[in-house]
Design a protein around this motif. Structure first.
Motif, mmCIF file in Angstrom:
data_model
loop_
_atom_site.group_PDB
_atom_site.id
_atom_site.type_symbol
_atom_site.label_atom_id
_atom_site.label_comp_id
_atom_site.label_asym_id
_atom_site.label_seq_id
_atom_site.Cartn_x
_atom_site.Cartn_y
_atom_site.Cartn_z
ATOM 1 N N SER A 52 61.700 79.591 50.409
ATOM 2 C CA SER A 52 61.104 79.866 49.111
ATOM 3 C C SER A 52 59.601 79.971 49.254
ATOM 4 N N SER A 94 60.265 82.066 43.738
ATOM 5 C CA SER A 94 60.142 83.284 44.540
ATOM 6 C C SER A 94 60.707 83.026 45.923
ATOM 7 N N ALA A 109 62.251 84.655 49.808
ATOM 8 C CA ALA A 109 62.076 85.763 50.746
ATOM 9 C C ALA A 109 63.057 86.872 50.383
ATOM 10 N N ALA A 110 64.267 86.504 49.981
ATOM 11 C CA ALA A 110 65.286 87.447 49.519
ATOM 12 C C ALA A 110 66.256 86.689 48.622
ATOM 13 N N ALA A 111 66.688 87.326 47.546
ATOM 14 C CA ALA A 111 67.621 86.685 46.620
ATOM 15 C C ALA A 111 69.014 87.305 46.740
ATOM 16 N N THR A 112 69.317 87.879 47.878
ATOM 17 C CA THR A 112 70.624 88.490 48.123
ATOM 18 C C THR A 112 71.728 87.461 47.927
ATOM 19 N N GLY A 140 64.937 90.927 41.563
ATOM 20 C CA GLY A 140 64.292 91.178 42.852
ATOM 21 C C GLY A 140 64.501 89.997 43.773
ATOM 22 N N SER A 141 63.408 89.408 44.248
ATOM 23 C CA SER A 141 63.522 88.239 45.123
ATOM 24 C C SER A 141 63.240 86.934 44.378
#
Length: 108
Positions: free
Chosen positions: A1, A12, A14-17, A45-46
Protein backbone atom coordinates in the motif's frame (compact mmCIF):
# COMPACT_ATOMS: atom_id res chain seq x y z
CA UNK A 1 0.00 0.00 0.00
CA UNK A 2 0.98 3.65 -0.17
CA UNK A 3 1.60 5.83 2.87
CA UNK A 4 -1.76 6.07 4.60
CA UNK A 5 -2.61 8.11 7.69
CA UNK A 6 -4.76 6.74 10.50
CA UNK A 7 -8.50 7.43 9.98
CA UNK A 8 -8.20 7.33 6.18
CA UNK A 9 -10.84 5.41 4.24
CA UNK A 10 -9.18 5.50 0.81
CA UNK A 11 -6.11 3.29 0.49
CA UNK A 12 -3.78 3.60 -2.50
CA UNK A 13 -2.33 0.26 -3.58
CA UNK A 14 0.29 -0.70 -6.15
CA UNK A 15 -2.56 -2.59 -7.87
CA UNK A 16 -6.14 -3.30 -6.83
CA UNK A 17 -6.56 -6.33 -9.11
CA UNK A 18 -9.09 -8.84 -7.73
CA UNK A 19 -10.33 -6.49 -5.00
CA UNK A 20 -14.12 -6.02 -4.98
CA UNK A 21 -16.78 -4.34 -2.87
CA UNK A 22 -17.69 -6.54 0.08
CA UNK A 23 -14.23 -8.14 0.36
CA UNK A 24 -12.54 -8.30 3.71
CA UNK A 25 -8.91 -7.25 3.49
CA UNK A 26 -6.08 -7.71 5.94
CA UNK A 27 -3.60 -4.86 6.22
CA UNK A 28 -0.45 -6.71 7.23
CA UNK A 29 1.81 -4.24 9.03
CA UNK A 30 5.47 -5.02 9.75
CA UNK A 31 4.54 -4.40 13.39
CA UNK A 32 1.97 -7.19 13.70
CA UNK A 33 0.13 -5.40 16.52
CA UNK A 34 -0.63 -2.59 14.05
CA UNK A 35 -2.12 -4.96 11.46
CA UNK A 36 -5.87 -4.66 10.96
CA UNK A 37 -8.97 -5.80 9.08
CA UNK A 38 -11.11 -3.66 6.81
CA UNK A 39 -14.08 -4.22 4.49
CA UNK A 40 -14.00 -2.84 0.95
CA UNK A 41 -16.81 -0.50 -0.09
CA UNK A 42 -15.55 0.29 -3.60
CA UNK A 43 -12.57 0.01 -5.93
CA UNK A 44 -11.36 2.65 -8.39
CA UNK A 45 -8.15 2.11 -10.32
CA UNK A 46 -5.51 1.19 -7.75
CA UNK A 47 -7.47 2.69 -4.82
CA UNK A 48 -9.81 0.85 -2.47
CA UNK A 49 -12.31 2.57 -0.18
CA UNK A 50 -13.00 0.83 3.15
CA UNK A 51 -16.07 1.09 5.42
CA UNK A 52 -14.32 2.71 8.38
CA UNK A 53 -11.17 4.75 8.76
CA UNK A 54 -8.10 2.63 9.43
CA UNK A 55 -6.92 2.62 13.04
CA UNK A 56 -3.19 2.88 12.32
CA UNK A 57 -0.92 4.66 9.86
CA UNK A 58 0.58 2.35 7.24
CA UNK A 59 3.42 2.76 4.74
CA UNK A 60 4.68 1.21 1.52
CA UNK A 61 6.33 -1.69 3.36
CA UNK A 62 2.91 -2.96 4.53
CA UNK A 63 0.84 -5.40 2.48
CA UNK A 64 -2.91 -5.36 1.88
CA UNK A 65 -4.10 -8.94 1.39
CA UNK A 66 -7.23 -9.65 -0.60
CA UNK A 67 -7.12 -13.35 0.23
CA UNK A 68 -9.14 -12.97 3.38
CA UNK A 69 -12.02 -15.40 3.73
CA UNK A 70 -14.95 -15.30 6.10
CA UNK A 71 -16.50 -18.48 7.43
CA UNK A 72 -19.74 -18.60 9.34
CA UNK A 73 -21.05 -21.66 11.12
CA UNK A 74 -23.78 -22.33 13.65
CA UNK A 75 -22.92 -24.85 16.34
CA UNK A 76 -25.30 -26.48 18.80
CA UNK A 77 -23.37 -26.58 22.06
CA UNK A 78 -26.02 -28.29 24.14
CA UNK A 79 -24.13 -30.19 26.83
CA UNK A 80 -20.75 -28.84 25.67
CA UNK A 81 -18.74 -26.58 27.96
CA UNK A 82 -15.57 -26.21 25.86
CA UNK A 83 -14.98 -25.49 22.20
CA UNK A 84 -11.67 -25.28 20.39
CA UNK A 85 -11.49 -23.88 16.86
CA UNK A 86 -8.28 -24.39 14.93
CA UNK A 87 -7.66 -22.46 11.74
CA UNK A 88 -4.38 -23.26 10.05
CA UNK A 89 -3.45 -21.15 7.07
CA UNK A 90 0.27 -21.69 7.61
CA UNK A 91 2.29 -21.05 4.49
CA UNK A 92 -0.72 -19.89 2.47
CA UNK A 93 -0.40 -16.18 3.22
CA UNK A 94 -4.14 -16.25 3.78
CA UNK A 95 -5.84 -14.33 6.57
CA UNK A 96 -9.09 -15.76 7.94
CA UNK A 97 -12.08 -14.42 9.85
CA UNK A 98 -13.92 -17.10 11.80
CA UNK A 99 -17.34 -16.25 13.20
CA UNK A 100 -18.97 -18.90 15.37
CA UNK A 101 -22.50 -18.55 16.71
CA UNK A 102 -22.52 -20.69 19.82
CA UNK A 103 -26.19 -21.58 19.78
CA UNK A 104 -28.15 -23.63 22.21
CA UNK A 105 -31.10 -25.70 21.14
CA UNK A 106 -33.63 -27.28 23.46
CA UNK A 107 -36.48 -29.70 22.86
CA UNK A 108 -34.81 -31.80 20.16
Amino acid sequence: SGSEAAAQTTLSLAAATNFAAGDYVFIHDNTIGSSEWARVVSVSGSDIVVEEGIANAHDTSDTVRDQSEQYHCVVDLTGINRLRAVIDGAGSGQAVIAHVDAGYTSGL
